[in-house]
Write an enzyme that holds these catalytic residues in place. Structure first.
Site, mmCIF file in Angstrom:
data_model
loop_
_atom_site.group_PDB
_atom_site.id
_atom_site.type_symbol
_atom_site.label_atom_id
_atom_site.label_comp_id
_atom_site.label_asym_id
_atom_site.label_seq_id
_atom_site.Cartn_x
_atom_site.Cartn_y
_atom_site.Cartn_z
ATOM 1 N N GLY A 1 -5.839 4.453 -5.669
ATOM 2 C CA GLY A 1 -6.066 4.455 -4.329
ATOM 3 C C GLY A 1 -6.721 5.968 -4.168
ATOM 4 N N LYS B 1 -1.461 -0.973 -3.991
ATOM 5 C CA LYS B 1 -2.638 0.023 -3.999
ATOM 6 C C LYS B 1 -1.812 1.225 -4.006
ATOM 7 C CE LYS B 1 -5.887 1.299 -0.366
ATOM 8 N NZ LYS B 1 -6.352 2.515 -1.029
ATOM 9 N N TYR C 1 0.795 -1.288 -0.062
ATOM 10 C CA TYR C 1 -0.205 0.079 -0.115
ATOM 11 C C TYR C 1 1.093 1.098 -0.141
ATOM 12 C CZ TYR C 1 -4.073 2.936 1.586
ATOM 13 O OH TYR C 1 -4.976 3.918 1.851
HETATM 14 O O1 MN9 Z 1 -6.432 5.240 -0.407
HETATM 15 C C1 MN9 Z 1 -7.963 6.779 0.706
HETATM 16 N N1 MN9 Z 1 -7.032 7.318 1.433
HETATM 17 C C2 MN9 Z 1 -7.133 7.723 2.745
HETATM 18 C C3 MN9 Z 1 -7.452 5.397 0.238
HETATM 19 O O2 MN9 Z 1 -8.130 7.387 3.428
HETATM 20 C C4 MN9 Z 1 -6.258 8.432 3.368
HETATM 21 C C5 MN9 Z 1 -8.650 7.437 -0.298
HETATM 22 O O3 MN9 Z 1 -9.884 6.751 -0.868
HETATM 23 C C6 MN9 Z 1 -9.067 8.876 0.252
HETATM 24 O O4 MN9 Z 1 -9.896 9.052 1.378
HETATM 25 C C7 MN9 Z 1 -9.830 9.690 -1.151
HETATM 26 C C8 MN9 Z 1 -10.176 11.135 -0.607
HETATM 27 O O5 MN9 Z 1 -8.957 11.878 -0.507
HETATM 28 O O6 MN9 Z 1 -9.197 9.536 -2.318
#
Ligand code: MN9
Length: 309
Positions: free
Chosen positions: A189, A164, A138
């Site tokens: 992601g 990811k 990740y």
């Molecule tokens: O990678 C998520 N990142 C976090 C996953 O939770 C920090 C994303 O889905 C973000 O929440 C999203 C909004 O900025 O892109």
């Protein structure tokens, strides 16, 4: 049995459901998962950043995995984020994920201390060797982005089967594909860049907003897959406006959860130090979502559910 090869398409990074006293709420978790799996999503990603995993202890994380696995009953592949900074703790979570029937594990690199590349490499190697499960590395700015070269190195570890990528430098997605062995899975992601990631041919997109607006992202997925760039771009723009509402609320997970709650889906509350909202703030955040849905003529499922109540 679903495997990592089935882990494709739109994949929610599942919210953890806590009650107002911050306890993991089993009954609501089950109801929330039943709601999510009605959609044509490609799997579930558990106990990651969106799942507030770093605000939970290992027992709670394991319990949540057990509850969700039981509710999903093998119908969808589930990947469990096991990152915990300490290799030993992460291995314990990985072993538990395997026993629970997960299709894969995932982890951010160890963070907070300035670990060397060698230490990060051995963290992934040791966890990957601890189970037979595929490991999805990740890469996320919150834990310190790893370079394409580092991802390539990690991809040579047996069991490391994908990444990811929550960066915004999307050319790196293409570079990772070139650098890593064929079949190495890549997941976008950053929800803000959903359609762009899909255009680059990622295997799936994993993110927070697919808890709330999976219907919109399923449309984006289909539009890109049908080479309908115009629709995909328009829909992604609508999605971006919703994401910005959530981020600008100042407590994104709490905002996603309150939208779901107002739609009758028991997604609970955010855990401290994240804050939840006052009743007035909730009303205006719900209204802002409804206004946006109307103004942009999106027809979101969640807006319909809210309006029906
Ligand atoms: O990678 C998520 N990142 C976090 C996953 O939770 C920090 C994303 O889905 C973000 O929440 C999203 C909004 O900025 O892109």
């Amino acid at each position: 049995m679903k495997t990592i090869l089935d882990f494709k398409g739109v994949i929610p990074a599942v919210l953890s459901v806590f009650d107002q006293e911050e306890a993991l709420d089993e009954k609501s978790t089950r109801a929330f998962i039943r709601h999510l799996i009605q959609y044509k999503i490609g799997g579930l990603y558990l106990t990651g950043s969106t799942g507030e995993a770093f605000l939970m202890n290992s027992e709670e994380r394991k319990r949540q995995v057990e509850i969700v696995m039981d509710e999903v009953g093998g119908t969808l592949p589930v990947v469990v984020h096991v990152g915990a900074i300490s290799t030993k703790e992460s291995i314990a979570l990985a072993e538990h994920a395997q026993l629970s029937g997960a299709a894969g594990i995932s982890s951010v690199p160890p963070f907070y201390f300035k670990f060397s590349e060698e230490q990060i490499f051995s963290y992934y190697r040791d966890i990957a060797q601890s189970t037979d499960l595929p490991m999805i590395v990740y890469n996320i700015p919150l834990a310190g982005m790893m370079t394409v070269g580092m991802i390539e190195r990690l991809s040579q570890i047996e069991n490391v089967k994908g990444v990811k990528y929550t960066g915004t430098a999307l050319y790196e997605v293409t570079q990772i594909r070139d650098a890593c062995k064929s079949g190495f899975q890549i997941y976008g992601g950053c929800d803000e860049l959903g359609s762009s990631n899909i255009s680059l041919g990622v295997d799936g997109i994993i993110g927070s907003f697919y808890n709330c607006i999976p219907d919109l992202y399923l449309k984006i997925w289909d539009a890109v897959k049908h080479s309908d760039v115009e629709s995909a771009t328009k829909l992604q723009h609508k999605a971006l406006r919703i994401i910005m509402l959530g981020i600008q609320s100042g407590s994104m997970m709490a905002c996603l959860k309150l939208w779901l709650r107002h739609a009758g889906i028991p997604a609970g509350y955010a855990r401290r130090p994240f804050t939840n909202f006052t009743e007035d703030e909730e009303t205006s955040l719900v209204q802002a979502l409804l206004d946006l849905d109307k103004e942009e003529a999106i027809g979101l499922d969640i807006a319909k559910l809210i309006n029906e109540r």
